[in-house]
Design a protein around this motif. Sequence first.
Motif, PDB file in Angstrom:
ATOM      1  N   GLN A  41     -14.516  70.417 130.455  1.00  0.00           N
ATOM      2  CA  GLN A  41     -14.337  71.843 130.380  1.00  0.00           C
ATOM      3  C   GLN A  41     -14.479  72.587 129.037  1.00  0.00           C
ATOM      4  OE1 GLN A  41     -10.041  71.074 131.419  1.00  0.00           O
ATOM      5  NE2 GLN A  41     -10.236  71.955 133.360  1.00  0.00           N
ATOM      6  N   ALA A  42     -14.410  71.817 127.968  1.00  0.00           N
ATOM      7  CA  ALA A  42     -14.722  72.372 126.751  1.00  0.00           C
ATOM      8  C   ALA A  42     -16.205  72.738 126.647  1.00  0.00           C
ATOM      9  CB  ALA A  42     -14.039  71.501 125.558  1.00  0.00           C
ATOM     10  N   TYR A  43     -16.992  71.652 127.090  1.00  0.00           N
ATOM     11  CA  TYR A  43     -18.518  71.782 126.900  1.00  0.00           C
ATOM     12  C   TYR A  43     -19.024  73.099 127.617  1.00  0.00           C
ATOM     13  CZ  TYR A  43     -23.343  69.830 126.673  1.00  0.00           C
ATOM     14  OH  TYR A  43     -24.275  69.815 126.227  1.00  0.00           O
ATOM     15  N   PRO A  44     -19.914  73.843 127.027  1.00  0.00           N
ATOM     16  CA  PRO A  44     -20.494  74.930 127.639  1.00  0.00           C
ATOM     17  C   PRO A  44     -21.670  74.664 128.321  1.00  0.00           C
ATOM     18  CG  PRO A  44     -21.155  74.909 125.411  1.00  0.00           C
ATOM     19  CD  PRO A  44     -20.113  73.836 125.544  1.00  0.00           C
ATOM     20  N   GLY A  45     -21.370  74.270 129.767  1.00  0.00           N
ATOM     21  CA  GLY A  45     -22.467  74.068 130.815  1.00  0.00           C
ATOM     22  C   GLY A  45     -22.158  72.733 131.443  1.00  0.00           C
ATOM     23  N   ASP A  46     -23.070  71.653 131.695  1.00  0.00           N
ATOM     24  CA  ASP A  46     -22.733  70.604 132.269  1.00  0.00           C
ATOM     25  C   ASP A  46     -22.932  69.626 131.141  1.00  0.00           C
ATOM     26  OD1 ASP A  46     -22.983  68.332 133.670  1.00  0.00           O
ATOM     27  OD2 ASP A  46     -24.484  68.652 135.022  1.00  0.00           O
ATOM     28  N   ILE A  47     -21.895  68.871 130.922  1.00  0.00           N
ATOM     29  CA  ILE A  47     -21.787  67.911 129.735  1.00  0.00           C
ATOM     30  C   ILE A  47     -22.948  66.716 130.198  1.00  0.00           C
ATOM     31  CG2 ILE A  47     -20.030  66.548 130.837  1.00  0.00           C
ATOM     32  CD1 ILE A  47     -18.753  66.339 127.800  1.00  0.00           C
ATOM     33  N   LEU A  48     -23.202  66.356 131.055  1.00  0.00           N
ATOM     34  CA  LEU A  48     -24.195  65.410 131.572  1.00  0.00           C
ATOM     35  C   LEU A  48     -25.529  65.821 131.336  1.00  0.00           C
ATOM     36  CD1 LEU A  48     -22.658  63.786 134.740  1.00  0.00           C
ATOM     37  CD2 LEU A  48     -22.318  63.128 132.465  1.00  0.00           C
ATOM     38  N   LYS A  49     -25.733  67.032 130.944  1.00  0.00           N
ATOM     39  CA  LYS A  49     -27.049  67.397 130.334  1.00  0.00           C
ATOM     40  C   LYS A  49     -27.332  67.249 128.994  1.00  0.00           C
ATOM     41  CE  LYS A  49     -28.177  70.677 133.953  1.00  0.00           C
ATOM     42  NZ  LYS A  49     -28.342  72.111 134.546  1.00  0.00           N
ATOM     43  N   THR A  50     -26.560  66.627 128.273  1.00  0.00           N
ATOM     44  CA  THR A  50     -26.623  66.336 126.930  1.00  0.00           C
ATOM     45  C   THR A  50     -27.893  65.251 126.966  1.00  0.00           C
ATOM     46  OG1 THR A  50     -24.088  66.539 126.437  1.00  0.00           O
ATOM     47  CG2 THR A  50     -25.351  65.082 124.890  1.00  0.00           C
ATOM     48  N   ASP A  51     -28.487  65.497 125.932  1.00  0.00           N
ATOM     49  CA  ASP A  51     -29.741  64.497 125.523  1.00  0.00           C
ATOM     50  C   ASP A  51     -29.887  63.755 124.325  1.00  0.00           C
ATOM     51  OD1 ASP A  51     -30.814  66.631 124.114  1.00  0.00           O
ATOM     52  OD2 ASP A  51     -32.205  67.114 125.581  1.00  0.00           O
ATOM     53  N   ARG A  52     -28.904  64.223 123.545  1.00  0.00           N
ATOM     54  CA  ARG A  52     -28.572  63.605 122.069  1.00  0.00           C
ATOM     55  C   ARG A  52     -27.402  63.723 121.649  1.00  0.00           C
ATOM     56  NH1 ARG A  52     -31.535  66.627 118.571  1.00  0.00           N
ATOM     57  NH2 ARG A  52     -29.845  67.137 117.129  1.00  0.00           N
ATOM     58  N   ILE A  53     -26.731  62.413 121.094  1.00  0.00           N
ATOM     59  CA  ILE A  53     -25.504  62.405 120.524  1.00  0.00           C
ATOM     60  C   ILE A  53     -25.699  61.943 119.244  1.00  0.00           C
ATOM     61  CG2 ILE A  53     -23.110  61.264 120.482  1.00  0.00           C
ATOM     62  CD1 ILE A  53     -23.459  61.034 123.742  1.00  0.00           C
ATOM     63  N   GLU A  54     -25.045  62.713 118.134  1.00  0.00           N
ATOM     64  CA  GLU A  54     -24.957  62.181 116.665  1.00  0.00           C
ATOM     65  C   GLU A  54     -23.545  61.814 116.434  1.00  0.00           C
ATOM     66  OE1 GLU A  54     -26.792  65.256 114.321  1.00  0.00           O
ATOM     67  OE2 GLU A  54     -28.593  65.165 115.396  1.00  0.00           O
ATOM     68  N   LEU A  55     -23.529  60.492 115.936  1.00  0.00           N
ATOM     69  CA  LEU A  55     -22.306  59.953 115.597  1.00  0.00           C
ATOM     70  C   LEU A  55     -22.022  59.984 114.172  1.00  0.00           C
ATOM     71  CD1 LEU A  55     -22.517  57.075 118.326  1.00  0.00           C
ATOM     72  CD2 LEU A  55     -21.343  59.261 118.362  1.00  0.00           C
ATOM     73  N   LEU A  56     -20.915  60.090 113.730  1.00  0.00           N
ATOM     74  CA  LEU A  56     -20.457  59.894 112.201  1.00  0.00           C
ATOM     75  C   LEU A  56     -19.406  59.136 112.012  1.00  0.00           C
ATOM     76  CD1 LEU A  56     -20.994  61.066 109.365  1.00  0.00           C
ATOM     77  CD2 LEU A  56     -19.427  62.760 109.683  1.00  0.00           C
ATOM     78  N   ASP A  57     -19.641  58.227 111.063  1.00  0.00           N
ATOM     79  CA  ASP A  57     -18.547  57.340 110.642  1.00  0.00           C
ATOM     80  C   ASP A  57     -17.814  58.009 109.465  1.00  0.00           C
ATOM     81  OD1 ASP A  57     -16.643  55.452 109.414  1.00  0.00           O
ATOM     82  OD2 ASP A  57     -18.365  54.046 109.527  1.00  0.00           O
ATOM     83  N   GLY A  58     -16.917  58.755 109.828  1.00  0.00           N
ATOM     84  CA  GLY A  58     -15.905  59.274 108.809  1.00  0.00           C
ATOM     85  C   GLY A  58     -15.510  58.668 107.600  1.00  0.00           C
ATOM     86  N   SER A  59     -15.445  57.183 107.787  1.00  0.00           N
ATOM     87  CA  SER A  59     -15.034  56.437 106.557  1.00  0.00           C
ATOM     88  C   SER A  59     -16.214  56.225 105.536  1.00  0.00           C
ATOM     89  CB  SER A  59     -14.736  54.957 107.282  1.00  0.00           C
ATOM     90  OG  SER A  59     -13.704  55.103 108.120  1.00  0.00           O
ATOM     91  N   THR A  60     -17.506  55.952 106.247  1.00  0.00           N
ATOM     92  CA  THR A  60     -18.443  55.958 105.281  1.00  0.00           C
ATOM     93  C   THR A  60     -19.443  56.819 105.227  1.00  0.00           C
ATOM     94  OG1 THR A  60     -20.023  55.030 107.053  1.00  0.00           O
ATOM     95  CG2 THR A  60     -18.229  53.227 105.847  1.00  0.00           C
ATOM     96  N   GLY A  61     -19.553  57.723 106.026  1.00  0.00           N
ATOM     97  CA  GLY A  61     -20.371  58.776 105.956  1.00  0.00           C
ATOM     98  C   GLY A  61     -21.872  58.465 106.738  1.00  0.00           C
ATOM     99  N   GLU A  62     -21.956  57.188 107.411  1.00  0.00           N
ATOM    100  CA  GLU A  62     -22.937  56.648 107.964  1.00  0.00           C
ATOM    101  C   GLU A  62     -23.322  57.509 109.309  1.00  0.00           C
ATOM    102  OE1 GLU A  62     -24.681  52.105 109.370  1.00  0.00           O
ATOM    103  OE2 GLU A  62     -22.766  52.552 108.598  1.00  0.00           O
ATOM    104  N   THR A  63     -24.494  57.621 109.765  1.00  0.00           N
ATOM    105  CA  THR A  63     -24.601  58.474 110.991  1.00  0.00           C
ATOM    106  C   THR A  63     -25.482  57.518 111.695  1.00  0.00           C
ATOM    107  OG1 THR A  63     -26.387  59.428 110.204  1.00  0.00           O
ATOM    108  CG2 THR A  63     -24.511  60.674 109.889  1.00  0.00           C
ATOM    109  N   ARG A  64     -25.331  58.010 113.176  1.00  0.00           N
ATOM    110  CA  ARG A  64     -26.308  57.112 114.204  1.00  0.00           C
ATOM    111  C   ARG A  64     -26.721  58.189 114.994  1.00  0.00           C
ATOM    112  NH1 ARG A  64     -26.835  53.515 111.300  1.00  0.00           N
ATOM    113  NH2 ARG A  64     -26.438  51.382 111.836  1.00  0.00           N
ATOM    114  N   THR A  65     -27.912  58.403 115.472  1.00  0.00           N
ATOM    115  CA  THR A  65     -28.356  59.276 116.825  1.00  0.00           C
ATOM    116  C   THR A  65     -28.761  58.351 117.914  1.00  0.00           C
ATOM    117  OG1 THR A  65     -29.326  60.735 115.093  1.00  0.00           O
ATOM    118  CG2 THR A  65     -30.020  60.931 117.344  1.00  0.00           C
TER     119      THR A  65
END
Length: 144
Positions: A41-65
């Motif tokens: 509901q929070a997502y503007p449109g269809d959430i399953l159309k997401t084609d990339r997710i960026e993750l951020l480890d708040g403890s270390t600042g490390e990211t993954r795509t």
Amino acid sequence: MKLMLKPAWLCLAFLFLIGLTACRDNDKPTPVDLNPITLAQAYPGDILKTDRIELLDGSTGETRTVEDPAAIREWLTAIKNIRLIPDDNQEGRAGYRFGIQLFQGEELKLGFIPNSVQNVYYESNEELETKVQAFFETQFGRKF
């Protein structure tokens, strides 16, 4: 003499009310919508159309795509309908452990942390937190 007291009392009452109004805390934003939601509901449109997710480890600042369509679809299908209940305490907080950003193409569609979506804080949700942590562990290749 009594006639002069009435305007004085009225003036004092007026000043008192002005003082109370001035002391109100107007710096805190009041969220417009404090109803339960899902990420879908929070997502503007269809959430399953997401084609990339960026993750951020708040403890270390490390990211993954994450760009694997199967991994994205599987995880979003698992979390998209989890019901989030607004927290009564909407005071600001500092820091987070897991930061998530959902993209379609180059457009950021939704960024959230497990207890905050669109500047609204939500009660801790064990189901969401477990699925977020498991996804991070899979993508980062380590325990959190």
